[in-house]
Scaffold this active site. Sequence first.
Site, PDB file in Angstrom:
ATOM      1  N   GLY A  54     -79.416 -55.030 -11.946  1.00  0.00           N
ATOM      2  CA  GLY A  54     -80.025 -54.109 -10.987  1.00  0.00           C
ATOM      3  C   GLY A  54     -79.507 -54.301  -9.574  1.00  0.00           C
ATOM      4  O   GLY A  54     -79.064 -53.357  -8.917  1.00  0.00           O
TER       5      GLY A  54
ATOM      6  N   GLU B 143     -85.578 -57.460  -4.130  1.00  0.00           N
ATOM      7  CA  GLU B 143     -84.462 -58.199  -3.512  1.00  0.00           C
ATOM      8  C   GLU B 143     -84.831 -58.645  -2.103  1.00  0.00           C
ATOM      9  O   GLU B 143     -84.484 -59.739  -1.671  1.00  0.00           O
ATOM     10  CB  GLU B 143     -83.177 -57.365  -3.493  1.00  0.00           C
TER      11      GLU B 143
ATOM     12  N   MET C 267     -78.592 -57.707  -6.346  1.00  0.00           N
ATOM     13  CA  MET C 267     -78.448 -59.138  -6.081  1.00  0.00           C
ATOM     14  C   MET C 267     -78.819 -59.446  -4.640  1.00  0.00           C
ATOM     15  O   MET C 267     -78.345 -58.796  -3.708  1.00  0.00           O
ATOM     16  CB  MET C 267     -76.998 -59.552  -6.385  1.00  0.00           C
ATOM     17  N   GLU C 268     -79.642 -60.479  -4.507  1.00  0.00           N
ATOM     18  CA  GLU C 268     -80.279 -60.803  -3.230  1.00  0.00           C
ATOM     19  C   GLU C 268     -79.436 -61.658  -2.287  1.00  0.00           C
ATOM     20  O   GLU C 268     -79.995 -62.409  -1.480  1.00  0.00           O
ATOM     21  CB  GLU C 268     -81.602 -61.521  -3.517  1.00  0.00           C
ATOM     22  N   ASN C 269     -78.110 -61.573  -2.323  1.00  0.00           N
ATOM     23  CA  ASN C 269     -77.265 -62.384  -1.434  1.00  0.00           C
ATOM     24  C   ASN C 269     -77.807 -62.368  -0.008  1.00  0.00           C
ATOM     25  O   ASN C 269     -78.208 -61.332   0.500  1.00  0.00           O
ATOM     26  CB  ASN C 269     -75.845 -61.819  -1.406  1.00  0.00           C
TER      27      ASN C 269
HETATM   28  N1  B3K Z   1     -81.060 -62.626  -8.975  1.00  0.00           N
HETATM   29  C1  B3K Z   1     -80.406 -61.459  -9.495  1.00  0.00           C
HETATM   30  C2  B3K Z   1     -80.054 -61.550 -10.938  1.00  0.00           C
HETATM   31  C3  B3K Z   1     -78.798 -62.246 -11.220  1.00  0.00           C
HETATM   32  C4  B3K Z   1     -78.426 -62.104 -12.677  1.00  0.00           C
HETATM   33  C5  B3K Z   1     -77.241 -62.930 -13.035  1.00  0.00           C
HETATM   34  N2  B3K Z   1     -76.839 -62.699 -14.394  1.00  0.00           N
HETATM   35  C6  B3K Z   1     -81.210 -60.232  -9.255  1.00  0.00           C
HETATM   36  C7  B3K Z   1     -82.668 -60.414  -9.183  1.00  0.00           C
HETATM   37  O1  B3K Z   1     -83.340 -60.920 -10.037  1.00  0.00           O
HETATM   38  O2  B3K Z   1     -83.208 -60.075  -8.174  1.00  0.00           O
HETATM   39 ZN    ZN Z   2     -84.956 -61.425  -8.795  1.00  0.00          ZN
END
Ligand code: B3K
Ligand code: ZN
Length: 850
Positions: A262, A299, A264-266
């Site tokens: 969906g 996110e 990614m919270e970078n």
């Molecule tokens: N933290 C990411 C998910 C990463 C998945 C890696 N296979 C998005 C989320 O959960 O917000």
């Molecule tokens: Zn998450």
Amino acid sequence: MSDFAPRYLADYSESNFSISTVELDFKLDETKTRVTNRMKMTRKVATKDPLVLDGEHLTLLSVLIDDEILSSDDYQLSDNSLSLLVDKAEFTLEIITEINPLDNTALEGLFKSGDAYCTQCEAEGFRRISYYLDRPDIMATFSTKVIADKEKFPFLLSNGNKVAEGDLPSGQHFVQWHDPFPKPCYLFALVAGDFDILKDNFTTSSGRDVALEIFVDKGNFNKAHHAMASLKHSMKWDEETFGLEYDLDIYMIVAVDFFNMGAMENKGLNVFNSKFVLADETSATDVDYFNVEAVIAHEYFHNWTGNRVTCRDWFQLSLKEGLTVFRDQQFSADMHSAAVNRIQNVRVLRSLQFAEDAGPMAHPIRPEKVIEMNNFYTLTVYEKGAEVIRMIHTLLGADKFRAGIDLYFKRFDGMAVTCDDFISAMSDASGVDLTQFKHWYTQSGTPIINVNESFDIKTSEYTLTLAQSNGDNPALHIPIGIELITAKDEQNQSTLLQLTEKEQSWTFKGFSQKPVLALLTGFSAPVKAPFSQPDQDLQIIMTRATDEFCRWDAGQKLLTTYIMQLLHNPALVLPESLYSAFVEILNADISEAFKAEQLTLPSFSELADSIDEVDPIALLNAIENIQHQIASKLAPMLLKQYQQNIQADYANDGKAIGKRALKNICLSYLTRLNDHQNLVTQQYQSSNNMTDTLATLSCAAKSSHEKLNEMMVDFEGKWQDITLVMDKWFAIQASVNDESIFDNLSKLIAHPLFSLKNPNRARSLIGAFVNSNPRYFHCASGRGYQFLIDQLIKLNDINPQVASRLITPLIQFKSFDQDRQIMIKAKLEQLAKQEVLSKDLKEKLDAALA
Ligand code: B3K
Ligand code: ZN
């Protein structure tokens, strides 16, 4: 260590090394991107152990320690590591590697999405960018310089704040970023491309100005407004609910079409699947609007629950995911109808998570053994993880829960911690002992609650006995909300029981007759309670419980009872009482959205989960049978509701969305009848929004409508240039309930717009066939299974993560009848024989075939 060797939580140990700063320098090129990585490192323990860095799919160009080039005798290289002996306590390690973003169809590390470059590092993708200590407890401060062609890539983005930019010879330019917050490398991000940008700003409660920027493909500017509004709502909600403010000067979101999940919270630079950013009324459904808001919120909330406090190791994933899902669910509940949201969350849990917890990949919310980490971004870690947090919220109450969250941040801000650390903050701040509760983190499987009631007319005492079981596991601490509904003139009694023993009884007084039990108010725990109640009791709950979840749930139970009976006796004529319950719902003074939920049958997978060795076709027949009987009997009423809820003008407030949902569920019943097929074509032609249009196509696909093809051709003609809408077109095509499906699937795979390299597109065709076309996926010839296997063989090479998600229903084969078990097992064995099998698929196949 072999690539396929499992890793165990019990084996965790700290690294002997730490990294304080990382300076990254990227010279972007499609096939030969050069990455220079300069790390300030410290040896924490005086041992002679080598420094072992993770790295995959990298071409190593050079290694320097304190600016001195090492010769290849000074280090050892393997397919997934670089080891070297360093005798210094403090040193600078510089590693230059070359990578090939164009070839990267796994979409982990640095890859291309259309013309743009972007990254995905969680869980272990940074090792595809450079050699590194790729584990979440290694936290460093990152500075990133990106160099690329200025015309093609005017925007060069990374985490934190922009600190420098400028032109370079030969049409190149550079931008330099610095992120002041130490972070694990999984939160690193880089994006380069040409975009439209929607800009706005937000002033935090303490008065800091934050620039908000959403980057979308050129031409999509007008589809970013809903995402922006959602972001601002999320920022405000987190301040008001948890006192949490944003901490950088800029928050950027980039929408890309090629993405495995969906979003990614970078840190400071979220990368999103465009599906969860772009929305306008003509191209997005009500569900799309809802999901955009929820994922944007999710996110954003990670900035605290995930980024400021992160996971010590990947076994602790639910520390950030369960908690953040709980937070986004609370946000959605506050923004919309709390009851409808809760119902939808429970549907997901019951139809998908329960099956996972009963299948070969079952694991506790904190897994203990992992081969491929990407396989553990599961419904269990996320959704059951959120239920576990919700139970803590229930046991502590909102105020003490908030005190626990405050203490959690006070203790652990800037650190990488464990689920135990979270629990200790919760119990220390609240004074509630959570020792027994912690078993929720170590047990897999869905607990079963058995119910026994007795009523003593002489003493007016009602006794409730609850027994819990989950294999041989120790007893859990389970909050069980109940409501006792008594005679019409008496007040219902609601209370929260704490089930801590294997079996426990409670006695309640003061009833003139045996009360009706509404169990699990608000779905207070992720358990199954196979407790049968007479129809008239269920109808009392449906109409008189104050708890909305229980009202809905009683209706689902009533429907389930009759679907189960139809399974064994298709000739059964449904009783009047069932229709009267439906009539009562349709006439009740409740929101349209809630009515729509009550009229929606439990899903195929939810029903399948409650039957041992289910024959999927028999179950489908039973579902269609009940739909047909309800439609035939109540046609005039359903038609009246349908017509009453037609809206001349489009609006997307809660009321309008609810009316559409109710209208379209009525449509889905009515189109089970031959004489109402014209409604589909009428609505298709007059529709002014995507929700109504798709509802007609999906009804037509299910009923093999004679105009289906005509409508699909028309739809394709209108939308062929809009990627996200064409995903919907592929999904409808894959769900067509007709023998012709297999020929059509071959044509769709060959369609010029189809590509297995785009995860959304792959999922929209294959995922929709597998999940929304159970009649043909499970057909007795095995062609449906073979179709999936054929695609998985291709995806295994292209994108293991996407393949690994799509295989789910096959590995859960033990839930189907014997014939299908044999057939599916043979197909899985065929797949397992592939010469090169990704870790992702291998882990699941081994578990399923064990
Ligand atoms: N933290 C990411 C998910 C990463 C998945 C890696 N296979 C998005 C989320 O959960 O917000
Ligand atoms: Zn998450």
